[in-house]
Write a protein that holds these residues in place. Sequence first.
Motif, PDB file in Angstrom:
ATOM      1  N   ALA A 177       0.837  -1.205   0.000  1.00 27.87           N
ATOM      2  CA  ALA A 177       0.000   0.000   0.000  1.00 27.87           C
ATOM      3  C   ALA A 177       0.874   1.259   0.000  1.00 27.87           C
ATOM      4  CB  ALA A 177      -0.931   0.005   1.211  1.00 27.87           C
ATOM      5  N   LEU A 178       2.109   1.154   0.522  1.00 26.68           N
ATOM      6  CA  LEU A 178       2.976   2.336   0.633  1.00 26.68           C
ATOM      7  C   LEU A 178       4.196   2.286  -0.289  1.00 26.68           C
ATOM      8  CD1 LEU A 178       3.037   2.876   4.515  1.00 26.68           C
ATOM      9  CD2 LEU A 178       1.473   3.862   2.846  1.00 26.68           C
ATOM     10  N   THR A 179       4.754   1.091  -0.513  1.00 24.62           N
ATOM     11  CA  THR A 179       5.963   0.981  -1.326  1.00 24.62           C
ATOM     12  C   THR A 179       5.874  -0.274  -2.178  1.00 24.62           C
ATOM     13  OG1 THR A 179       7.252   1.965   0.480  1.00 24.62           O
ATOM     14  CG2 THR A 179       8.503   0.880  -1.261  1.00 24.62           C
ATOM     15  N   ARG A 180       6.238  -0.163  -3.450  1.00 24.57           N
ATOM     16  CA  ARG A 180       6.262  -1.335  -4.324  1.00 24.57           C
ATOM     17  C   ARG A 180       7.672  -1.498  -4.894  1.00 24.57           C
ATOM     18  NH1 ARG A 180       1.887   1.175  -4.035  1.00 24.57           N
ATOM     19  NH2 ARG A 180       2.598   2.684  -5.572  1.00 24.57           N
ATOM     20  N   PRO A 181       8.504  -2.262  -4.164  1.00 21.18           N
ATOM     21  CA  PRO A 181       9.929  -2.369  -4.516  1.00 21.18           C
ATOM     22  C   PRO A 181      10.177  -2.866  -5.936  1.00 21.18           C
ATOM     23  CG  PRO A 181       9.561  -3.199  -2.299  1.00 21.18           C
ATOM     24  CD  PRO A 181       8.203  -2.972  -2.898  1.00 21.18           C
ATOM     25  N   LEU A 182       9.317  -3.730  -6.484  1.00 22.51           N
ATOM     26  CA  LEU A 182       9.558  -4.240  -7.842  1.00 22.51           C
ATOM     27  C   LEU A 182       9.519  -3.091  -8.850  1.00 22.51           C
ATOM     28  CD1 LEU A 182       7.437  -7.546  -7.869  1.00 22.51           C
ATOM     29  CD2 LEU A 182       9.850  -7.263  -7.269  1.00 22.51           C
ATOM     30  N   GLU A 183       8.635  -2.125  -8.602  1.00 24.25           N
ATOM     31  CA  GLU A 183       8.542  -0.961  -9.499  1.00 24.25           C
ATOM     32  C   GLU A 183       9.797  -0.095  -9.390  1.00 24.25           C
ATOM     33  OE1 GLU A 183       4.906   1.041  -8.438  1.00 24.25           O
ATOM     34  OE2 GLU A 183       3.651  -0.596  -9.203  1.00 24.25           O
ATOM     35  N   ARG A 248      -6.717   0.050   6.225  1.00 20.69           N
ATOM     36  CA  ARG A 248      -6.114  -0.098   7.556  1.00 20.69           C
ATOM     37  C   ARG A 248      -4.810   0.689   7.633  1.00 20.69           C
ATOM     38  NH1 ARG A 248      -4.080  -4.878   7.948  1.00 20.69           N
ATOM     39  NH2 ARG A 248      -5.015  -6.040   6.235  1.00 20.69           N
ATOM     40  N   VAL A 249      -3.942   0.437   6.627  1.00 15.36           N
ATOM     41  CA  VAL A 249      -2.598   1.024   6.685  1.00 15.36           C
ATOM     42  C   VAL A 249      -2.676   2.550   6.647  1.00 15.36           C
ATOM     43  CG1 VAL A 249      -0.439   1.254   5.404  1.00 15.36           C
ATOM     44  CG2 VAL A 249      -1.383  -1.007   5.853  1.00 15.36           C
ATOM     45  N   ARG A 250      -3.513   3.098   5.777  1.00 18.18           N
ATOM     46  CA  ARG A 250      -3.595   4.572   5.676  1.00 18.18           C
ATOM     47  C   ARG A 250      -4.067   5.179   6.994  1.00 18.18           C
ATOM     48  NH1 ARG A 250      -1.407   6.435   1.621  1.00 18.18           N
ATOM     49  NH2 ARG A 250      -1.404   5.189  -0.274  1.00 18.18           N
ATOM     50  N   GLU A 251      -5.066   4.566   7.585  1.00 15.22           N
ATOM     51  CA  GLU A 251      -5.610   5.085   8.842  1.00 15.22           C
ATOM     52  C   GLU A 251      -4.565   4.945   9.964  1.00 15.22           C
ATOM     53  OE1 GLU A 251      -8.646   6.444   8.764  1.00 15.22           O
ATOM     54  OE2 GLU A 251      -8.713   6.891  10.922  1.00 15.22           O
ATOM     55  N   GLN A 252      -3.894   3.792  10.004  1.00 16.62           N
ATOM     56  CA  GLN A 252      -2.886   3.555  11.039  1.00 16.62           C
ATOM     57  C   GLN A 252      -1.713   4.534  10.881  1.00 16.62           C
ATOM     58  OE1 GLN A 252      -3.879  -1.028  10.594  1.00 16.62           O
ATOM     59  NE2 GLN A 252      -2.113  -0.853  11.918  1.00 16.62           N
ATOM     60  N   CYS A 253      -1.347   4.822   9.635  1.00 19.50           N
ATOM     61  CA  CYS A 253      -0.263   5.788   9.375  1.00 19.50           C
ATOM     62  C   CYS A 253      -0.638   7.170   9.889  1.00 19.50           C
ATOM     63  CB  CYS A 253       0.019   5.912   7.877  1.00 19.50           C
ATOM     64  SG  CYS A 253       0.870   4.498   7.171  1.00 19.50           S
ATOM     65  N   GLN A 254      -1.896   7.564   9.662  1.00 28.14           N
ATOM     66  CA  GLN A 254      -2.335   8.885  10.107  1.00 28.14           C
ATOM     67  C   GLN A 254      -2.226   9.008  11.610  1.00 28.14           C
ATOM     68  OE1 GLN A 254      -6.280  10.296   9.071  1.00 28.14           O
ATOM     69  NE2 GLN A 254      -5.646  10.421   6.916  1.00 28.14           N
ATOM     70  N   THR A 255      -2.658   7.949  12.309  1.00 31.75           N
ATOM     71  CA  THR A 255      -2.586   7.964  13.768  1.00 31.75           C
ATOM     72  C   THR A 255      -1.120   7.975  14.210  1.00 31.75           C
ATOM     73  OG1 THR A 255      -4.639   6.711  13.818  1.00 31.75           O
ATOM     74  CG2 THR A 255      -3.388   6.790  15.865  1.00 31.75           C
ATOM     75  N   HIS A 283      13.860  10.941   5.945  1.00 28.62           N
ATOM     76  CA  HIS A 283      12.606  11.590   5.545  1.00 28.62           C
ATOM     77  C   HIS A 283      12.509  11.868   4.040  1.00 28.62           C
ATOM     78  CE1 HIS A 283       8.963  13.950   5.903  1.00 28.62           C
ATOM     79  NE2 HIS A 283       9.549  14.948   5.265  1.00 28.62           N
ATOM     80  N   ASP A 284      13.608  12.361   3.444  1.00 31.08           N
ATOM     81  CA  ASP A 284      13.537  12.733   2.023  1.00 31.08           C
ATOM     82  C   ASP A 284      13.362  11.509   1.137  1.00 31.08           C
ATOM     83  OD1 ASP A 284      13.732  15.348   2.684  1.00 31.08           O
ATOM     84  OD2 ASP A 284      15.890  15.505   2.310  1.00 31.08           O
ATOM     85  N   VAL A 285      14.151  10.468   1.404  1.00 28.09           N
ATOM     86  CA  VAL A 285      14.010   9.246   0.601  1.00 28.09           C
ATOM     87  C   VAL A 285      12.616   8.645   0.812  1.00 28.09           C
ATOM     88  CG1 VAL A 285      14.871   6.900   0.223  1.00 28.09           C
ATOM     89  CG2 VAL A 285      16.487   8.763   0.642  1.00 28.09           C
ATOM     90  N   ALA A 286      12.149   8.635   2.063  1.00 28.43           N
ATOM     91  CA  ALA A 286      10.821   8.084   2.353  1.00 28.43           C
ATOM     92  C   ALA A 286       9.734   8.871   1.620  1.00 28.43           C
ATOM     93  CB  ALA A 286      10.562   8.078   3.852  1.00 28.43           C
ATOM     94  N   SER A 287       9.907  10.177   1.524  1.00 29.95           N
ATOM     95  CA  SER A 287       8.901  11.001   0.838  1.00 29.95           C
ATOM     96  C   SER A 287       8.787  10.612  -0.628  1.00 29.95           C
ATOM     97  CB  SER A 287       9.261  12.493   0.926  1.00 29.95           C
ATOM     98  OG  SER A 287       9.375  12.887   2.258  1.00 29.95           O
ATOM     99  N   ARG A 288       9.926  10.199  -1.222  1.00 36.55           N
ATOM    100  CA  ARG A 288       9.914   9.777  -2.620  1.00 36.55           C
ATOM    101  C   ARG A 288       9.396   8.351  -2.781  1.00 36.55           C
ATOM    102  NH1 ARG A 288      15.270   9.206  -4.121  1.00 36.55           N
ATOM    103  NH2 ARG A 288      16.145  10.474  -2.462  1.00 36.55           N
ATOM    104  N   GLN A 289       9.806   7.493  -1.840  1.00 37.01           N
ATOM    105  CA  GLN A 289       9.670   6.055  -2.005  1.00 37.01           C
ATOM    106  C   GLN A 289       8.371   5.512  -1.411  1.00 37.01           C
ATOM    107  OE1 GLN A 289      13.418   3.788  -1.582  1.00 37.01           O
ATOM    108  NE2 GLN A 289      12.502   3.041   0.302  1.00 37.01           N
ATOM    109  N   MET A 290       7.794   6.221  -0.457  1.00 35.76           N
ATOM    110  CA  MET A 290       6.580   5.750   0.203  1.00 35.76           C
ATOM    111  C   MET A 290       5.419   6.598  -0.295  1.00 35.76           C
ATOM    112  SD  MET A 290       8.184   4.970   3.996  1.00 35.76           S
ATOM    113  CE  MET A 290       6.982   3.742   4.526  1.00 35.76           C
ATOM    114  N   ALA A 293       2.504   8.346   2.838  1.00 37.03           N
ATOM    115  CA  ALA A 293       2.428   8.089   4.281  1.00 37.03           C
ATOM    116  C   ALA A 293       3.684   7.334   4.671  1.00 37.03           C
ATOM    117  CB  ALA A 293       1.177   7.288   4.618  1.00 37.03           C
ATOM    118  N   PHE A 294       3.979   7.288   5.966  1.00 32.84           N
ATOM    119  CA  PHE A 294       5.309   6.858   6.394  1.00 32.84           C
ATOM    120  C   PHE A 294       5.311   5.617   7.286  1.00 32.84           C
ATOM    121  CE2 PHE A 294       5.456  11.283   5.205  1.00 32.84           C
ATOM    122  CZ  PHE A 294       6.603  11.346   4.411  1.00 32.84           C
TER     123      PHE A 294
END
Length: 381
Positions: A177-183, A248-255, A283-290, A293-294
């Motif tokens: 839902a947040l990262t697709r490593p194959l892509e 689930r994941v989006r809501e859990q990330c927000q919390t 943070h910067d890599v996560a902003s690109r890669q995820m 949401a984190f």
Amino acid sequence: MQFRTRAIHVGNQRCPETGAVVPPIHLASTFVQPGAGEWGEFDYSRSGNPTRKALETTLASLEGGCAALCFASGMAATHCAVAMLSSGDHVVAGSDIYGGTYRLLHQVTNRAGINVTLADSTDLAKLEAAITPATKLVWIESPGNPRMTITDIAACAEIAHRHGALLGVDSTFATPALTRPLELGADIVMHSATKYLGGHSDLMGGALVVREQSLYDELYFVQNATGAIMGALDAFLCSRGIKTLELRVREQCQTAQRLAEWLAENDQVERVLYPGLADHPGHDVASRQMDGAFGAMLTFELKGDYAMAQRFVESTELFQLAVSLGAVESLIEQPASMSHASYAAEDRAKHGITDGMIRLSVGLEAYEDLQADLERAFAAR
Ligand SMILES: *Cc1c(COP(=O)(O)O)cnc(C)c1O
């Protein structure tokens, strides 16, 4: 189709005989063959099972792979990926890999002559320096545990491929839902399905998803030969869990994001390690890669000693004191005494795991209730 639509419909065809909206659970261990020496789609459930196949079809779609394989646990999945190597081959693994993976590489697969070197995967120069001509597999994890370190997957894929190695990514914490490593160029994605994919703390499972058919064929051979397949009941439960994965994941990330920001303001907290905070080194890599949401895992360091952190994790009620993660129930643990207790004290220090560290798996409960639960623990410490 969008991700959440595929999570519900791909792999989950209605039953053609009865019209049942939910496919039946196939518990059969064996299947009648059309003739002696003739094979249908299924013959024996270690080699293939319709319920497991349905889950594998869903997972391949969500990760953008050509195929997936489901296992009895996350460790069985990782073992299969490493067991495809031969004596003399070398693995470079991130220094923040899951403790069970560390143990597998240093105490099991090493016996078969598969060598391993650990390197800080957040430092690409160090990762590349660890690669030798014998390196066949680079294995990373992002976010990493327990400091939520972020590894640049696309950059690692480029490095691994330049040296003729495959890149495997343990994507348990991120989920598709947040990262697709194959892509991003990875060759293998691994999941502990026990965590977010199942999502309800009620099954054990693992998965490998791959981009290329030839790699699938090799892994399938090893899986069928070693036999650590996911059972049909667990596969059914996991398919059921995945239908709500993104929500689930989006809501859990927000919390988790709100809790991280709130904890960062607390003067009893030394620091918060959450990739969604601007001061996190990843943070910067996560902003690109995820994907916007984190993650819903966060770690913070309490001011004070080992005993204070211990009292803290024993004082919450909604956050239950347990290892594991990724379910609707929030969990709390102290890495120094629980998930990373098997590390020697100096190794914990080397990995930046402090005595005051506390790890949260943020569940689906209301934010206000979770904050109140932590407030109680701050008052009790
Ligand atoms: C839990 C976990 C594993 C191992 O999975 P099991 O299902 O417990 O065998 C591997 N990697 C990560 C990141 C995990 O959290």
